[in-house]
Design a protein around this motif. Structure first.
Motif, PDB file in Angstrom:
ATOM      1  N   GLY A  80     -17.883 -63.772  29.062  1.00 42.31           N
ATOM      2  CA  GLY A  80     -17.114 -62.653  29.576  1.00 42.31           C
ATOM      3  C   GLY A  80     -17.991 -61.530  30.085  1.00 42.31           C
ATOM      4  N   GLN A  81     -17.432 -60.342  30.150  1.00 44.10           N
ATOM      5  CA  GLN A  81     -18.110 -59.199  30.765  1.00 44.10           C
ATOM      6  C   GLN A  81     -18.284 -58.051  29.778  1.00 44.10           C
ATOM      7  N   ASP A 178     -38.829 -39.083  24.346  1.00 40.77           N
ATOM      8  CA  ASP A 178     -37.766 -39.821  25.021  1.00 40.77           C
ATOM      9  C   ASP A 178     -36.616 -40.099  24.053  1.00 40.77           C
ATOM     10  N   ASN A 179     -35.401 -39.894  24.518  1.00 42.63           N
ATOM     11  CA  ASN A 179     -34.214 -40.173  23.716  1.00 42.63           C
ATOM     12  C   ASN A 179     -33.079 -40.570  24.645  1.00 42.63           C
ATOM     13  N   ALA A 180     -32.071 -41.206  24.083  1.00 47.40           N
ATOM     14  CA  ALA A 180     -31.002 -41.737  24.924  1.00 47.40           C
ATOM     15  C   ALA A 180     -29.729 -41.948  24.109  1.00 47.40           C
ATOM     16  N   PHE A 181     -28.633 -42.039  24.834  1.00 49.45           N
ATOM     17  CA  PHE A 181     -27.365 -42.477  24.265  1.00 49.45           C
ATOM     18  C   PHE A 181     -27.035 -43.809  24.918  1.00 49.45           C
ATOM     19  N   VAL A 182     -26.715 -44.814  24.103  1.00 47.88           N
ATOM     20  CA  VAL A 182     -26.433 -46.160  24.614  1.00 47.88           C
ATOM     21  C   VAL A 182     -25.021 -46.563  24.195  1.00 47.88           C
ATOM     22  N   ARG A 183     -24.216 -46.978  25.176  1.00 46.37           N
ATOM     23  CA  ARG A 183     -22.848 -47.425  24.893  1.00 46.37           C
ATOM     24  C   ARG A 183     -22.595 -48.753  25.598  1.00 46.37           C
ATOM     25  N   ILE A 184     -22.075 -49.718  24.856  1.00 44.33           N
ATOM     26  CA  ILE A 184     -21.746 -51.031  25.417  1.00 44.33           C
ATOM     27  C   ILE A 184     -20.285 -51.317  25.084  1.00 44.33           C
ATOM     28  N   SER A 185     -19.508 -51.654  26.086  1.00 42.97           N
ATOM     29  CA  SER A 185     -18.080 -51.889  25.871  1.00 42.97           C
ATOM     30  C   SER A 185     -17.655 -53.209  26.490  1.00 42.97           C
ATOM     31  N   THR A 186     -16.555 -53.731  25.972  1.00 43.56           N
ATOM     32  CA  THR A 186     -15.980 -54.949  26.546  1.00 43.56           C
ATOM     33  C   THR A 186     -14.473 -54.901  26.378  1.00 43.56           C
ATOM     34  N   SER A 187     -13.764 -55.408  27.373  1.00 41.22           N
ATOM     35  CA  SER A 187     -12.307 -55.464  27.308  1.00 41.22           C
ATOM     36  C   SER A 187     -11.897 -56.623  26.405  1.00 41.22           C
TER      37      SER A 187
END
Length: 224
Positions: A80-81, A178-187
């Motif tokens: 999937g995606q 260095d710093n970051a916000f990481v978000r991963i989503s899936t339907s």
């Protein structure tokens, strides 16, 4: 009630002190020195995943989030995606600039459920883990599983408080900023949350070692 108020006061004091230190403490390096490829170039392709299109944020959004760089791209494989968003910052003073998805999604009318904080071992290796938060967002028949974390150099945190603590520690020892916000989503559609988690964590197995290497300046490295 008195104990709770005292606890909150202590936490607030710590946060204010950490924020002041991050904003005005000694800089580890100049933010003007940028030697990394843009995220959109560095992560255009990932092993086992093909690009499924990118979204670009307008100047109003990037200015509001104080972004130095970002990527907002979807990837697909046979399962999937997933959609990846990374908001990237090159200075310690911007720790905390990213918004927690709990705030953003509820503000857009999503109903939030199944909130979890946990750790995931990459590829089943106990020595290589990420600390993350996750939630399920529902709106008008849509269901999205969201996994996210806050990155400080090579360390992950499930909250902005953990990120600030990690950055304060790194600045004391002269590490990078260095710093970051990481978000991963899936339907999810009609899928179970477990099926969505399996897909997201499979993506993290491919993405995170390369991303951590990008952040710390050692391509291909993993957290030990």
């Amino acid at each position: 009630m008195r104990t709770l108020s005292t606890k909150r006061l202590i936490i607030l004091s710590v946060l204010l002190a950490a924020t002041a230190f991050l904003a005005y403490g000694p800089a580890a390096r100049s933010a003007a020195v940028i030697t990394k490829a843009p995220l959109q170039v560095a992560f255009e392709r990932l092993d086992g995943w093909s690009s499924a299109g990118s979204q670009f944020l307008g100047d109003t959004v990037t200015d509001a989030l104080k972004l130095d760089d970002h990527i907002f791209q979807s990837y697909r494989n046979e399962s999937g995606q997933v959609t990846l968003y990374v908001g990237y910052y090159r200075t310690a003073g911007k720790v905390g600039a990213a918004h927690d998805p709990l705030v953003c999604f509820t503000g857009q009318g999503w109903r939030i459920g199944e909130r979890i904080r946990g750790e995931y071992s990459l590829g089943g290796k106990a020595s290589s883990t990420i600390s993350y938060s996750s939630m399920i967002a529902e709106r008008q028949g849509e269901r999205e599983l969201i996994v996210y974390w806050f990155q400080t150099n090579g360390v992950t945190s499930s909250s902005t408080l953990g990120q600030k603590v990690a950055m304060v520690r790194d600045r004391f020892v002269g590490a990078g900023e260095d710093n970051a916000f990481v978000r991963i989503s899936t339907s999810l559609g009609d899928e179970s949350p477990e099926a969505g988690r399996k897909r997201i964590f499979a993506f993290i197995d491919s993405f995170y070692p390369a991303f951590r290497g990008y952040v710390v300046g050692k391509p291909g490295s993993e957290r030990s």
